[in-house]
Design an enzyme around this catalytic site. Structure first.
Site, PDB file in Angstrom:
ATOM      1  N   ALA A  84      12.680 101.524 112.196  1.00 31.15           N
ATOM      2  CA  ALA A  84      12.908 100.849 110.887  1.00 31.15           C
ATOM      3  C   ALA A  84      13.716  99.624 111.407  1.00 31.15           C
ATOM      4  CB  ALA A  84      13.799 101.717 110.014  1.00 31.15           C
ATOM      5  N   THR A 131      18.260 107.761 104.853  1.00 35.01           N
ATOM      6  CA  THR A 131      19.644 107.424 104.671  1.00 35.01           C
ATOM      7  C   THR A 131      20.020 107.788 103.210  1.00 35.01           C
ATOM      8  OG1 THR A 131      21.027 105.504 104.464  1.00 35.01           O
ATOM      9  CG2 THR A 131      18.766 105.153 103.792  1.00 35.01           C
ATOM     10  N   ASP A 132      21.549 108.082 103.092  1.00 30.76           N
ATOM     11  CA  ASP A 132      22.161 108.222 102.125  1.00 30.76           C
ATOM     12  C   ASP A 132      22.198 107.103 101.103  1.00 30.76           C
ATOM     13  OD1 ASP A 132      24.004 106.686 103.361  1.00 30.76           O
ATOM     14  OD2 ASP A 132      25.556 108.368 103.040  1.00 30.76           O
ATOM     15  N   GLU A 133      21.751 106.075 101.522  1.00 32.48           N
ATOM     16  CA  GLU A 133      21.940 104.635 100.776  1.00 32.48           C
ATOM     17  C   GLU A 133      20.958 104.694  99.665  1.00 32.48           C
ATOM     18  OE1 GLU A 133      22.554 100.988 102.893  1.00 32.48           O
ATOM     19  OE2 GLU A 133      23.757 101.902 104.429  1.00 32.48           O
ATOM     20  N   TYR A 156      17.397  96.646 102.222  1.00 32.49           N
ATOM     21  CA  TYR A 156      17.083  97.744 103.116  1.00 32.49           C
ATOM     22  C   TYR A 156      17.056  99.132 102.393  1.00 32.49           C
ATOM     23  CZ  TYR A 156      18.846 101.592 106.261  1.00 32.49           C
ATOM     24  OH  TYR A 156      18.855 102.879 107.008  1.00 32.49           O
ATOM     25  N   LYS A 160      13.964 101.764 101.951  1.00 35.25           N
ATOM     26  CA  LYS A 160      14.121 103.070 102.565  1.00 35.25           C
ATOM     27  C   LYS A 160      13.514 103.991 101.492  1.00 35.25           C
ATOM     28  CE  LYS A 160      15.050 104.668 106.126  1.00 35.25           C
ATOM     29  NZ  LYS A 160      14.439 104.911 107.417  1.00 35.25           N
ATOM     30  N   ASN A 186      26.038 107.047 110.974  1.00 41.50           N
ATOM     31  CA  ASN A 186      26.175 107.520 112.373  1.00 41.50           C
ATOM     32  C   ASN A 186      27.007 106.448 113.048  1.00 41.50           C
ATOM     33  OD1 ASN A 186      23.267 109.325 113.094  1.00 41.50           O
ATOM     34  ND2 ASN A 186      24.031 108.978 111.207  1.00 41.50           N
TER      35      ASN A 186
END
Ligand code: NAD
Ligand code: DAU
Length: 349
Positions: A84, A131-133, A156, A160, A186
């Site tokens: 990604a 991702t948590d985003e 972004y 995702k 991370n």
């Protein structure tokens, strides 16, 4: 015999995933597909590059024919998809790059996997690392759970989120076996120094100012990359198709506190007078649309798979700083060329 295609395996998290699977599962064949963009480097994998169950293929997930042929040629049984465009700031400058790799690239992989596996979906898994985003931004309280509504707020996270939706659509529509995990920030060895922690370490080492967006009050939940890899291993082997798992570190920290901690750790390790590196902190223009807080509830993963993060943030930061101090050559090799241009352009505004 499993032949696992790991995409993005030359990047930060992907290289840890590849190393873990190559070493722990010698009876699996691991094919690492990566375009080697600015964010990917084979120097991340030198220690395993000659392992008999490992091979690398330079390829672009945006090129359907090549992906499709590769899956057939290597008789791929499973995919762990990490490739990604991953940096929020870059997505604000160039959203199209994120749509093409994260959305179209993921769709290419899904179609190619469906075509090749359609006669026997049961023996195959498409694992999408997300991702948590995608859940948006929290105020001071609350956590993201697997049922939190999607509310992506940057190009972004929107890309995702779109890729997550495509993965679920392929599960629902075609019956492809899929699983998604949504993880928090991370950190650890081999992270490219455009991201906060390695950027601050690199700047302290080169005595550059330490850019903190806004007032540094934004909160992130930090997860040691090795703990993420353990979660990916468990989810890959145990998850039920169609499920989603949140992965988080239980390590929330305001950016300014994190940066100050890194300053203190580095001053101690470098033998500097206390407070030396903090003088480099500079509050700069905020990121547009900057999400205030991310916090993950990973109780589902903990309950179903007995996973929990093994490292608290201060221990992880010590290990991370040690790694960067011991790998200055790696840092130097990836902070030339493109990185310098990016840095100059981004931080001069
Ligand atoms: P990274 O930017 O370090 O690595 C991405 C890798 O993908 C690079 O090796 C790059 O060369 C490769 N790549 C990019 N475009 C490609 C293309 N078109 N074709 C083939 N390869 C391509 O990213 P990361 O931080 O390791 O993140 C890996 C995955 O995990 C991403 O999907 C990201 O959204 C997700 N994630 C990251 C974090 C985090 O904190 N870093 C947290 C949660 C989820
Ligand atoms: O939450 C998971 C996400 O974490 C991943 O999906 C992304 O791929 C990963 O990049 C990360 O996104 P963030 O935007 O949270 O990470 P970043 O390291 O870019 O920034 C962390 C925080 O630090 C964020 O609040 C912005 C701030 N920051 C960042 C940089 C690069 C600064 O204050 N100064 C900086 O120079």
């Amino acid at each position: 015999m499993r032949k696992i295609l790991v995409t993005g395996g030359a990047g930060f998290i992907g290289s840890h995933v590849v190393r873990h699977f190559v070493k722990k599962y010698p009876h699996y064949e691991i094919v690492n597909l990566d375009l080697l963009t600015y964010a990917g480097s084979l120097t991340n994998l030198i220690d395993i590059e000659n392992a008999p169950n490992y091979r690398f293929v330079k390829m672009d997930i945006r090129v359907f024919e090549e992906i499709s042929n590769l899956i057939i040629k290597h008789q791929i049984t499973d995919i762990i998809h990490l490739a990604a465009e991953s940096h929020v700031d870059r997505s604000i400058t160039d959203p199209n790059a994120f749509v093409s790799t994260n959305v179209l690239g993921t769709c290419n992989l899904l179609i190619a996997a469906r075509n090749f596996w359609k006669d026997n979906y049961n023996d195959h898994l498409f694992y999408h690392v997300s991702t948590d985003e995608v859940y948006g931004s929290l105020q001071e309280t609350g956590f993201f759970t697997e049922s939190t509504s999607y509310d992506p707020r940057s190009p972004y996270s929107a890309s995702k989120a779109a890729s997550d939706h495509l993965v679920r659509a392929f599960n629902h529509t075609y019956g492809l076996r899929t699983v998604i995990s949504n993880c928090s920030n991370n950190y650890g060895p081999y992270q490219f120094p455009e991201k906060l922690i390695p950027l601050i370490i690199n700047n302290i080492l080169s005595q550059r100012s330490l850019p903190v967006y806004g007032q540094g009050q934004n909160v992130r939940d930090w997860l040691w990359v090795g703990d993420h890899v353990m979660a990916i291993d468990l989810i890959f082997h145990k998850a039920i198709s169609g499920e989603t798992y949140n992965v988080g570190g239980n390590n929330e920290m305001k950016n300014i506190d994190l940066v100050r901690s890194l300053c203190n750790i580095l001053d101690r390790k470098l033998g500097n007078k206390e407070g030396t590196s903090e003088k480099l902190i500079t509050f700069v223009k905020d990121r547009p649309g900057h999400d205030l807080r991310y916090a993950i509830d990973s109780s589902k993963l903990q309950a179903e798979m007995n996973w929990s993060p093994s490292k608290m943030i201060m221990e992880g930061l010590e290990l991370t700083v040690d790694w960067y101090l011991n790998n200055k050559a790696w840092l130097q090799s990836i902070t030339s060329g493109e990185y310098l241009n990016y840095y100059k352009k981004h931080y001069s505004n």
